[in-house]
Scaffold this motif. Sequence first.
Motif, mmCIF file in Angstrom:
data_model
loop_
_atom_site.group_PDB
_atom_site.id
_atom_site.type_symbol
_atom_site.label_atom_id
_atom_site.label_comp_id
_atom_site.label_asym_id
_atom_site.label_seq_id
_atom_site.Cartn_x
_atom_site.Cartn_y
_atom_site.Cartn_z
ATOM 1 N N GLU A 1 -32.236 93.797 62.909
ATOM 2 C CA GLU A 1 -31.347 93.225 61.541
ATOM 3 C C GLU A 1 -32.056 91.926 61.433
ATOM 4 O OE1 GLU A 1 -29.137 95.026 60.626
ATOM 5 O OE2 GLU A 1 -28.980 96.497 62.171
ATOM 6 N N PRO A 2 -32.541 91.604 60.253
ATOM 7 C CA PRO A 2 -33.393 90.357 59.962
ATOM 8 C C PRO A 2 -32.629 89.081 60.289
ATOM 9 C CG PRO A 2 -33.497 91.921 58.060
ATOM 10 C CD PRO A 2 -32.555 92.655 58.964
ATOM 11 N N ALA B 1 -28.138 98.861 38.297
ATOM 12 C CA ALA B 1 -29.051 100.057 38.955
ATOM 13 C C ALA B 1 -30.229 99.385 39.785
ATOM 14 C CB ALA B 1 -29.382 100.934 38.375
ATOM 15 N N ASP B 2 -30.830 98.294 39.145
ATOM 16 C CA ASP B 2 -32.029 97.655 39.726
ATOM 17 C C ASP B 2 -31.837 96.594 40.804
ATOM 18 O OD1 ASP B 2 -33.086 99.177 37.814
ATOM 19 O OD2 ASP B 2 -33.929 97.779 36.702
ATOM 20 N N ARG B 3 -30.637 96.507 41.275
ATOM 21 C CA ARG B 3 -30.259 95.343 42.371
ATOM 22 C C ARG B 3 -29.823 96.114 43.449
ATOM 23 N NH1 ARG B 3 -25.875 93.078 39.907
ATOM 24 N NH2 ARG B 3 -26.252 93.292 37.958
ATOM 25 N N ARG B 4 -30.222 95.361 44.728
ATOM 26 C CA ARG B 4 -29.545 95.857 45.946
ATOM 27 C C ARG B 4 -28.148 95.156 46.258
ATOM 28 N NH1 ARG B 4 -31.131 98.586 49.938
ATOM 29 N NH2 ARG B 4 -30.180 97.319 51.525
ATOM 30 N N ARG C 1 -17.731 100.518 53.207
ATOM 31 C CA ARG C 1 -18.835 100.260 53.704
ATOM 32 C C ARG C 1 -19.632 99.071 53.474
ATOM 33 N NH1 ARG C 1 -22.749 105.349 54.631
ATOM 34 N NH2 ARG C 1 -24.380 103.845 54.357
ATOM 35 N N SER D 1 -41.512 96.358 58.433
ATOM 36 C CA SER D 1 -40.230 96.583 58.203
ATOM 37 C C SER D 1 -39.937 96.804 57.100
ATOM 38 C CB SER D 1 -39.493 95.605 58.956
ATOM 39 O OG SER D 1 -39.788 95.553 60.405
ATOM 40 N N PRO D 2 -39.071 97.620 56.423
ATOM 41 C CA PRO D 2 -38.577 97.819 55.050
ATOM 42 C C PRO D 2 -37.926 96.902 54.719
ATOM 43 C CG PRO D 2 -37.670 99.564 56.627
ATOM 44 C CD PRO D 2 -38.589 98.779 57.566
ATOM 45 N N GLU D 3 -36.950 96.074 55.454
ATOM 46 C CA GLU D 3 -36.059 95.389 54.926
ATOM 47 C C GLU D 3 -36.544 93.873 54.448
ATOM 48 O OE1 GLU D 3 -35.789 96.335 58.061
ATOM 49 O OE2 GLU D 3 -33.949 97.611 58.006
ATOM 50 N N ARG D 4 -36.094 93.541 53.036
ATOM 51 C CA ARG D 4 -36.713 92.478 52.254
ATOM 52 C C ARG D 4 -36.649 91.192 53.107
ATOM 53 N NH1 ARG D 4 -36.473 92.310 46.756
ATOM 54 N NH2 ARG D 4 -36.757 94.678 46.904
ATOM 55 N N LYS E 1 -40.958 100.453 38.531
ATOM 56 C CA LYS E 1 -39.651 100.811 37.908
ATOM 57 C C LYS E 1 -40.109 100.914 36.436
ATOM 58 C CE LYS E 1 -35.296 101.092 38.863
ATOM 59 N NZ LYS E 1 -34.712 101.631 39.757
ATOM 60 N N PHE F 1 -38.105 103.135 52.757
ATOM 61 C CA PHE F 1 -38.573 102.339 51.909
ATOM 62 C C PHE F 1 -38.301 102.367 50.547
ATOM 63 C CE2 PHE F 1 -41.155 102.051 55.674
ATOM 64 C CZ PHE F 1 -41.349 100.779 55.713
ATOM 65 N N ASN G 1 -44.854 98.508 52.921
ATOM 66 C CA ASN G 1 -44.551 97.465 52.170
ATOM 67 C C ASN G 1 -45.725 97.113 51.233
ATOM 68 O OD1 ASN G 1 -41.800 96.770 52.891
ATOM 69 N ND2 ASN G 1 -42.577 95.455 54.653
ATOM 70 N N LYS H 1 -30.026 102.454 57.577
ATOM 71 C CA LYS H 1 -31.373 102.148 57.616
ATOM 72 C C LYS H 1 -32.263 103.254 56.945
ATOM 73 C CE LYS H 1 -31.161 98.435 59.835
ATOM 74 N NZ LYS H 1 -31.843 97.305 59.484
ATOM 75 N N GLN I 1 -20.602 95.123 55.138
ATOM 76 C CA GLN I 1 -21.889 94.710 55.220
ATOM 77 C C GLN I 1 -22.098 93.142 54.591
ATOM 78 O OE1 GLN I 1 -25.116 96.822 55.233
ATOM 79 N NE2 GLN I 1 -23.917 98.099 56.492
ATOM 80 N N GLN J 1 -34.560 100.765 50.336
ATOM 81 C CA GLN J 1 -34.583 99.151 50.355
ATOM 82 C C GLN J 1 -35.322 98.778 49.024
ATOM 83 O OE1 GLN J 1 -33.860 97.034 52.700
ATOM 84 N NE2 GLN J 1 -32.881 98.419 54.219
ATOM 85 N N SER K 1 -35.311 99.932 45.763
ATOM 86 C CA SER K 1 -34.998 100.502 44.690
ATOM 87 C C SER K 1 -34.858 99.624 43.495
ATOM 88 C CB SER K 1 -33.343 101.092 44.803
ATOM 89 O OG SER K 1 -32.578 99.932 45.349
ATOM 90 N N ASP K 2 -35.148 98.248 43.547
ATOM 91 C CA ASP K 2 -35.163 97.445 42.291
ATOM 92 C C ASP K 2 -36.727 97.121 41.986
ATOM 93 O OD1 ASP K 2 -35.789 96.133 44.868
ATOM 94 O OD2 ASP K 2 -35.119 94.184 43.877
#
Lengths: 429, 366
Positions: free
Chosen positions: A200-201, A163-166, A109, A391-394, B122, B267, B247, B338, A113, B270, B272-273
């Motif tokens: 999608e940003p 673990a702290d990274r996307r 998956r 929006s949640p996306e960074r 964190k 949220f 946010n 999402k 992406q 998205q 998690s860091d």
Amino acid sequence: MSKQYKNTDTIRAGLKKRYAREKRFQFFGIASIFISFLFLLVLLVNIFSQGYPAFQQTYVKLDVKLDGSVIGVSKDSSPEELFKASYGKLIKNTLKEMFPGVKDRKKKRALKQLVSKSAAYDLRDKIIENPALLGTTQSFWFLAKDDVDVFMKGDIDRTLPEADRRIKDFQLKWIDKLLAENRLEKRFNTTFFTAGDSREPEQAGIKGALIGSLLTMLVTMALSFPIGVLAAIYLEEFAPQNNRWVDIIEININNLAAVPSIVFGLLGLAVFIGFFGVPRSAPLVGGLVLTLMTLPTIIIASRAAIKSVPPSIREAALGLGASKVQTTFGHVVPLAMPGILTGTIIGMAQALGETAPLLMIGMVAFVADVPQGILDPSTVMPVQIYLWSDSPERAFTERTSAAIMVLIAFLVVMNFIAVLLRKKFERKW
Amino acid sequence: MKTIKLSLMAMSIATVLTTVPASAASRDHINIVGSSTVYPFATVVAETYGNKSGKKTPKIESTGSGGGMKLFCAGAGIDTPDITNASRRIKMSEFKKCQKNGVKDIVEVQIGFDGIAIANAKSAPEFKLTRKDIFMALAKEVPGKEAGKLIANPYKTWKDVNPSLPATKIEVLGPPPTSGTRDAFAELALEGGCKKFDWIKQIKSDSKAAKKAGDKAKAKELKHKYKAICHTIREDGAYVEAGENDNLIVEKLTKNPNALGVFGFSFLDQNSDKVKGASVDGVAVTFDTVADGSYPVSRPLFFYVKKAHVGKVPGIKEFVAEFTNEEAWGDEGYLTDKGLIPLSEEKRKEIAKNAKDLVPLDLKAE
């Protein structure tokens, strides 16, 4: 004699104080200008520093094997069949070939992406345009997914624990490989200016909101300017003086200017949508509501401008035999025009930044298509900014700031036009 | 003079334009309203539907579940929305209103779950909460030592609430009362903890008993009393209303490691860091625990379709099909990217079939 000297001494002593007072006042004046500029500067620097990365977008180059048999089409397929085929498979296969040995479902998956969802549609459009491409292998540059984009812009720190990274370690390896093969490239983000909204940003653009704002402003301008100016001219030049009704109207206009904008939204919902059946979310209804909001501002400013035309101008025109209408439209209004335009622009600028009344009439909405006319559903720029900021996306953070920059640019252009017009109409007497 | 002529012309054009739309009775795009929680999912589906079909992308307004229902149930005319999203089930009162206004057949589609995360920075210590802790820390009035008596919430630190928690000040950033997330948080987390007190639970069962006995007024009064105890959040500054923007809450949490925040699972996913979720009743908030229902603070998400509009507005069936497609709402679907938590496979099959056949909802039968 001595008494006289004494007087000058007091005056001298007082003079010092007066000079000091003036100095003090000037200092406070300069200080307040300085402070306001400082705030403006901080705001602008903040927005620009956050927003400028959005003008760049990462693209990925993929060598796609356009094997029609995989998706069940050939060169001779009808455009409709070509349209319906799922081109995502071709891209998936390409990625699989580039990164062999990905077995884990989660990783599979993640592999998908790397590239934006729009890649499949881009591919579709290209093949419909030229079906002869089927059967060949072609290199295409596709939009990279937002996470890859954010990473490429340095907003994801690879030194952090995994673990702290996307972007996880295995994804980093893929990106490094793509980088080594020169398959990742940052380019100017044209999508941002040519696309409508998207979830999608990387596919999201400001054009839909920009056109929406433009259409709404046109409707507002076309209605509020003539109505406002005519109302002001009548009230100032023709209405009977010291009439109770005129006084009431005047007080009400002043009150209207202070009414919170959301109230106009409610009014618009009840009257324009409920009673007249204007479609929800259309620039037309938005423009109508904003017209109600800007009218008082324009009327008040126009009246002030008309009032400031010296009476001698009127008297001279009347004295030479001009009628009241001739005097007003031939002499008073042209001279008042710069002031009227200033008032109009202030009103329009307010309307441009408004979101609250639009909430009630359904313009705070997700609209992906760019509006084609004043009856199409649309949204406006401040609403777009609000929606993106939520929006949640960074990757939307930078787009939010970029959208604010576009909004500011829009305002500057509007003001610039107003200044030009004002210069054109300005007359000295 | 020229300007005046021009402006007069513009005015007449504008008046002509305003009279046109009355004739625009049909619509070529789907009109969707409703919950802000479902909004991010519905928009992705709408976009995919638009891209795949080449038709106009549906327009989606985020009005909140209640606001959406109100618009949806306003009538069956073409100027009313075709679909409304909801982060809770349709209420009996709303259903009745719909029926009264001529919206007879409504198709209910459950799309999945949404978890509500209670998270902190964190860098901050990990929190292991129970629903009772949440209630005791955030309710306006809590049960005192004497059973049946309420006292104003005296707790200042988490340690006061539960000795195993850290001794930091209670400071929770959460959504305002207008938000559906707040309603769900109050209902699932606070009420869940509130029910642990037997005498409070008794009020609810008394209310039900009174309703059975036919004493409607008493039932209502008791129900209100129960809700007032369980759903009222303290106003002395321990719970900070941080606005609808999640946010912003995440941003504030990273700056203030002592604070906790309440927001939707997507949220947390998205970011998690930056932030981490607290466990509730011993269950950590992850994708899997919300999906299997073991994480207690999660709620179902729905959308409702106006059957009368199917066929009148093009594409409704295709849109519903796209939403209930495995590619979208399946375990590996794009909606899970999402942050949507999918239903079980069986349930998905059943719901997808009902949605395809447009089986209308009958609330009385249940």
